[in-house]
Motif scaffolding. Structure first.
Motif, mmCIF file in Angstrom:
data_model
loop_
_atom_site.group_PDB
_atom_site.id
_atom_site.type_symbol
_atom_site.label_atom_id
_atom_site.label_comp_id
_atom_site.label_asym_id
_atom_site.label_seq_id
_atom_site.Cartn_x
_atom_site.Cartn_y
_atom_site.Cartn_z
ATOM 1 N N LEU A 1 13.556 -0.630 -2.965
ATOM 2 C CA LEU A 1 13.492 -1.509 -1.794
ATOM 3 C C LEU A 1 13.483 -2.979 -2.204
ATOM 4 N N SER A 2 12.830 -3.283 -3.306
ATOM 5 C CA SER A 2 12.774 -4.681 -3.762
ATOM 6 C C SER A 2 14.028 -5.041 -4.542
ATOM 7 N N HIS B 1 2.563 3.667 0.854
ATOM 8 C CA HIS B 1 3.717 2.780 0.639
ATOM 9 C C HIS B 1 4.309 2.299 1.960
ATOM 10 N N ALA C 1 2.510 -2.424 5.087
ATOM 11 C CA ALA C 1 3.186 -3.656 4.676
ATOM 12 C C ALA C 1 2.401 -4.829 5.270
ATOM 13 N N THR D 1 8.456 -13.444 -1.886
ATOM 14 C CA THR D 1 7.263 -12.957 -1.198
ATOM 15 C C THR D 1 6.414 -12.103 -2.140
ATOM 16 N N THR E 1 5.763 -4.612 -1.783
ATOM 17 C CA THR E 1 7.229 -4.499 -1.729
ATOM 18 C C THR E 1 7.834 -5.441 -0.690
ATOM 19 N N SER E 2 8.720 -6.294 -1.141
ATOM 20 C CA SER E 2 9.344 -7.272 -0.246
ATOM 21 C C SER E 2 10.458 -7.947 -1.028
ATOM 22 N N ASN E 3 10.886 -9.112 -0.566
ATOM 23 C CA ASN E 3 11.829 -9.877 -1.384
ATOM 24 C C ASN E 3 11.056 -10.511 -2.544
#
Lengths: 376, 376
Positions: A238-239, A172, A175, A216, A211-213
Motif C-alpha cells: 500500500l505504501s 491494519h 488508519a 505522511t 501506512t500512507s504516502n
C-alpha cells in the motif's frame, strides 16, 4: 545517424534473477530471450552493436526444463539499476510483469545491489535483544475491530498488555478514521500500555499502523517515536516498496510488515521472494502473512518457502521473523512453533477475543500455552 | 470487559466495489460474506454488536451468478477510509488480495471518496490545450536504448523532435544510471528538443522518467519543471500509488503513467480498473499499456475495456489518454485510431528506429501516416 553502441566502461558485476516460465521448453526459451531484452534495452536487438549486447542486455546463465515449466537464470549488469531500488524492481520484473505464465522464484544479488537496500535494522537477533526475550517465540495481538473509539481501543490494549503479550499492533485497517484518529490513538494506547507495563513489569510494545504516502509515514513515524510506542506497522504494497525503504532509513523503530494488497504480486513472484527475501531487502523486521490452515488458502509448502526466505543466508541481510496469522488460535501455537521453530511471532487476533470476555486472562492462557511448548 | 459496539455517528455515505468471484454460486456467496468482514473489521462478527454490523461491516448490495463466476457488489462506509488513499486500496482489496479467484471489476465512488483523490490535472482536453492539438491523435516516441550516453540520447531526441513528434519520453528503463545520469540527461535532452522546436516551430515536449521514492520524485519533478522539459513519466506500481498521488498534488506538469511492475495486479483487478479508473483517480494524464497484437498478450477485448475505463463518465474525474504501445509501428496507426478513436497517444518506440537510419524522416512518415487517417 545514431550509433547504437555504448561507450561506458561496465564493471562486469552482475546480479541474477531466477524465473520460472510455465510454458513448454521451446516457447520458454523464446520468452527467456525476450526477457533479456525487454528488461533492459527494450529495443530491436538487431539494431544494436556488440557493446550494447555484451554489456547491457540480460544474459541467460542457466536454463532447465522441468515437467511443466522451465527455470531460467538471467544475469543483469548492476549498472542498469543505477543505485535505485525502484529501478531494481523495474529491471527484474517491470515490463515482464505484463507477461503471463512467468514468475520470479529466486534472487541472487551482488554487492552493489545489496548496498542500495537498507535491510532490516533489527532482524530476529536485534528484536530479541530489544525485548530481552531470547528463548521463546514472541507473542503478538492486535487491537480491533474498526469502529471502536480510541478510548475503547486503549482500554483493550491495557487489558491485553496486563496479560503480558509482547507486541500489540493496530489492526491494519486502523488508519486515521473519524472514530479513532491516528495521533489520539497513538498517545492513548501507548499510555495505556505503559501503565500496564508499570503495573506488571512486562515490556509490551505497540506498533501503530502508519501506512500512507511517504511524507505522511515519516511524520507519523516521528510521532510514534516520540510517543514511545516502540514499533511501527506498515503494509508495503500500500505504501510502495520505495516509501517503505525511505521509512526504514529514517526511523530506528522496528517495522512489522503487513501483507495487505500484496497478494497480486503472488502472480509474479514466488512466496519466499515476496514474503521473504524482498522483505529483508526493504528492511522489515517481522513479516505477517496468512498461515496455512487459517482463513486463507496458503499451503504448508507455501509457508515453508516463506519461512526459508526469511531465515536462509541471503547476502548481508539479517534474518527476520515470520508472523503467520489469519485465523490462528491458542491451540495452534504448538503446531506453529514446531513448523517455524522458536523464531516466530505468534499473532492471535480475533481468537483471543473469542476465548472469553477477560482479555487479560486470555493472554495469560496464550502465554502459558507457549511456555509449555518445548522450543527447538 | 470490552463492548464491541461503535459510538460514532456514521454518515451512511457508502461507496461500492464490484467483485468477480470465480467460484460456484454457493461458495462465491460465502466468499462475498467473508469479504464484507475481512475488508473492514477483520474480527469475529458474532462478537460484535449491531452498531458495528450495521455501520462498519461491508454490505452485499447485489449478487449475480453467471456461468463460471459470481459478480457481487459490496458497499463500504466512507468512514472506513479515513480520507487516506492508501487506506482506500486497503478497504477495497487489502487482505482479500490474498484470496485466490477474485478480482475487482468495477468501482462506484461517492463524493467523499472522490475528494481524497486528486484526479488528472490535464486529462485529454487539458493536454490538447497545452499542446494546441485538437483534431488528431498525439504522436509520441521514446529515447532508448539503455546504455547510450546522454549526448547520444540528446542527439536522438533532437533528430526525433525535428520530425515534429509531439511527445518524447525517456524509455522507462532510463533512470539515474552511470552511462546517463538523470540531471545531465534532463538538461541536455531538453535543450536539444528546445533547439529543434526553435528550428521547426513545433512544440515537442519531453517526459523524463522520474520513477523513484516520493522524496526523490518530488525533487526530480521540480528539476524537470525548471528545465522546461514539459512533462513527467512515472511507473506508479514502482513508485507506489500513494507517492504518485503526492507527486500529482505537487507538480503542475502532465504525467504519463507507465505499466512497469503493474502486471501482478491484473490478478486482482480487471483491465479497465487497473489501467483505467484507478489511473484517473491517482492523477495520470496519459496511460501507457501493451496494445493487442504487439509483443504482449493483451487482447482486443482487454484493450477495449481499458479505453472504456479511461473515457467513460466516472465521477468528477477527467477523461485521460490511452497510449497503446509495446511493438506498434507506423502501419498500425490507422487500426489503432479506428479502435481507440482520435483521443489516443500513438507511441512508437523501436519500430521508428527499424524504419531507417534517418529518425527525422521516420517521424515525418509517422506524422504523414497519421494525417492520412480520417479521424472520428
Amino acid at each position: 545517424m545514431i550509433e547504437y553502441e555504448t561507450r561506458y566502461h561496465f564493471s562486469q558485476e552482475r546480479f541474477r534473477v531466477k524465473y520460472q516460465i510455465f510454458e513448454e521448453s521451446k516457447r520458454a526459451k523464446e520468452i527467456a530471450e525476450a526477457i533479456c531484452v525487454e528488461q533492459t534495452i527494450e529495443f530491436p536487438i538487431e539494431l544494436t552493436g556488440n557493446s550494447i549486447r555484451e554489456n547491457v542486455v540480460g544474459k541467460i546463465e542457466e536454463i532447465q526444463n522441468n515437467h511443466n515449466s522451465t527455470v531460467v537464470t538471467i544475469s543483469y549488469p548492476v549498472e542498469t539499476v543505477g543505485n535505485e531500488p525502484a529501478q531494481f524492481f523495474n529491471v527484474i520484473m517491470g515490463n515482464c510483469s505484463l507477461f503471463p505464465n512467468l514468475k520470479i522464484i529466486g534472487l541472487q544479488l551482488s554487492p552493489s545491489i545489496e548496498n542500495i537496500f537498507p535491510g532490516p535494522r533489527y532482524g530476529i537477533s536485534g528484536l530479541r535483544k530489544l525485548l530481552s526475550i531470547y528463548n521463546r517465540p514472541l507473542l503478538a495481538t492486535a487491537i480491533k475491530p474498526m469502529g471502536l473509539s480510541t478510548d475503547q481501543l486503549a482500554q483493550m490494549a491495557y487489558n491485553l498488555a496486563l496479560g503480558g503479550v509482547d507486541i500489540i499492533k493496530d489492526d491494519h485497517g486502523l488508519a486515521d478514521q473519524p472514530f479513532s484518529k491516528f495521533k489520539d490513538r497513538v498517545l492513548k494506547v501507548t499510555e495505556a500500555i505503559h501503565k500496564a507495563n508499570r503495573e506488571t513489569g512486562f515490556h509490551t510494545i505497540y506498533a501503530p499502523n502508519i501506512t500512507s504516502n511517504e511524507q505522511t509515514m515519516l511524520k507519523q513515524a516521528e510521532f510514534v517515536k516520540e510517543a514511545g510506542s516502540g514499533a511501527l506497522l506498515v503494509s508495503p504494497a500500500l505504501s510502495g516498496f520505495s516509501s517503505f525503504i525511505t521509512l526504514r532509513e529514517n526511523t530506528d523503530l522496528p517495522i512489522l510488515s503487513h501483507p495487505a494488497f500484496l497478494g497480486g504480486y503472488l502472480s509474479i513472484m514466488d512466496f519466499d521472494v515476496l514474503f521473504g527475501t524482498i522483505q529483508r531487502m526493504i528492511g522489515a523486521d517481522v513479516v505477517i502473512f496468512p498461515n496455512y490452515g487459517g482463513r486463507f488458502t496458503f499451503s504448508k509448502e507455501d509457508c515453508r518457502k516463506i519461512n526459508h526466505g526469511l531465515k536462509k543466508p541471503f547476502g548481508s541481510f539479517k534474518e527476520i521473523f515470520p508472523s503467520p496469522a489469519g485465523g490462528m488460535n491458542i491451540d495452534s501455537c504448538g503446531d506453529i512453533v514446531s513448523f517455524y521453530n522458536k523464531d516466530v511471532v505468534l499473532l492471535i487476533g480475533g481468537a483471543l477475543h473469542k476465548a472469553g470476555a477477560d482479555l487479560t486472562e486470555n493472554v495469560k492462557a496464550f502465554k502459558a500455552q507457549v511456555e509449555k511448548i518445548h522450543v527447538r
